[in-house]
Design a protein around this motif. Structure first.
Motif, mmCIF file in Angstrom:
data_model
loop_
_atom_site.group_PDB
_atom_site.id
_atom_site.type_symbol
_atom_site.label_atom_id
_atom_site.label_comp_id
_atom_site.label_asym_id
_atom_site.label_seq_id
_atom_site.Cartn_x
_atom_site.Cartn_y
_atom_site.Cartn_z
ATOM 1 N N MET A 190 0.891 -1.206 0.118
ATOM 2 C CA MET A 190 -0.006 0.003 -0.001
ATOM 3 C C MET A 190 0.943 1.144 0.013
ATOM 4 O O MET A 190 1.993 1.213 0.472
ATOM 5 N N ASP A 196 0.981 5.777 0.352
ATOM 6 C CA ASP A 196 0.189 7.120 1.002
ATOM 7 C C ASP A 196 -1.178 7.420 0.140
ATOM 8 O O ASP A 196 -1.969 7.986 0.842
ATOM 9 N N GLU A 234 -4.008 5.338 1.294
ATOM 10 C CA GLU A 234 -4.585 5.693 2.548
ATOM 11 C C GLU A 234 -5.272 7.102 2.384
ATOM 12 O O GLU A 234 -6.532 7.146 3.114
ATOM 13 N N TRP A 270 -7.996 1.332 9.931
ATOM 14 C CA TRP A 270 -6.885 0.963 9.184
ATOM 15 C C TRP A 270 -5.983 1.905 8.402
ATOM 16 O O TRP A 270 -4.490 1.908 8.643
ATOM 17 N N ALA A 271 -6.591 2.882 7.762
ATOM 18 C CA ALA A 271 -5.656 3.869 7.010
ATOM 19 C C ALA A 271 -4.932 4.833 8.136
ATOM 20 O O ALA A 271 -3.695 5.265 7.831
ATOM 21 N N SER A 293 -3.850 3.961 11.234
ATOM 22 C CA SER A 293 -2.761 3.271 11.729
ATOM 23 C C SER A 293 -1.713 3.043 10.933
ATOM 24 O O SER A 293 -0.473 3.175 11.368
ATOM 25 N N ARG A 294 -1.916 2.948 9.518
ATOM 26 C CA ARG A 294 -0.950 2.821 8.629
ATOM 27 C C ARG A 294 -0.237 4.251 8.351
ATOM 28 O O ARG A 294 1.100 4.375 8.441
ATOM 29 N N GLN A 295 -0.755 5.322 8.449
ATOM 30 C CA GLN A 295 -0.323 6.570 8.502
ATOM 31 C C GLN A 295 0.619 6.996 9.604
ATOM 32 O O GLN A 295 1.720 7.532 9.598
ATOM 33 N N ARG A 304 1.853 4.558 11.614
ATOM 34 C CA ARG A 304 3.199 3.838 11.533
ATOM 35 C C ARG A 304 4.296 4.369 10.502
ATOM 36 O O ARG A 304 5.348 4.396 10.926
ATOM 37 N N THR A 305 3.735 4.834 9.450
ATOM 38 C CA THR A 305 4.673 5.538 8.607
ATOM 39 C C THR A 305 5.309 6.763 9.128
ATOM 40 O O THR A 305 6.592 7.004 9.069
#
Length: 59
Positions: free
Chosen positions: A1, A3, A6, A41-42, A44-46, A48-49
């Motif tokens: 995935m 950015d 997201e 989800w989005a 948490s991914r942001q 983490r990044t």
């Protein structure tokens, strides 16, 4: 995935006036409380990044 994916999710998945997710209602005709699992989800991914960039680690 990446950015962009997201950001695309977060652009359409937002809280409606009734507290339900607008994107879930528009795309799947589901009444889902906000935040829905796509938003969780989005975000948490942001997070983490961002943290990986801060620590200098590849995510």
């Amino acid at each position: 995935m990446n950015d962009d994916q997201e950001r695309a999710i977060l652009a359409v998945q937002f809280r409606g006036l009734d507290g339900m997710c607008v994107g879930c209602r528009a795309w799947w005709s589901r009444l889902v409380p906000y935040p829905c699992w796509q938003v969780e989800w989005a975000t948490s991914r942001q997070a983490r990044t961002i943290m990986a960039r801060y620590l200098g680690v590849r995510a």
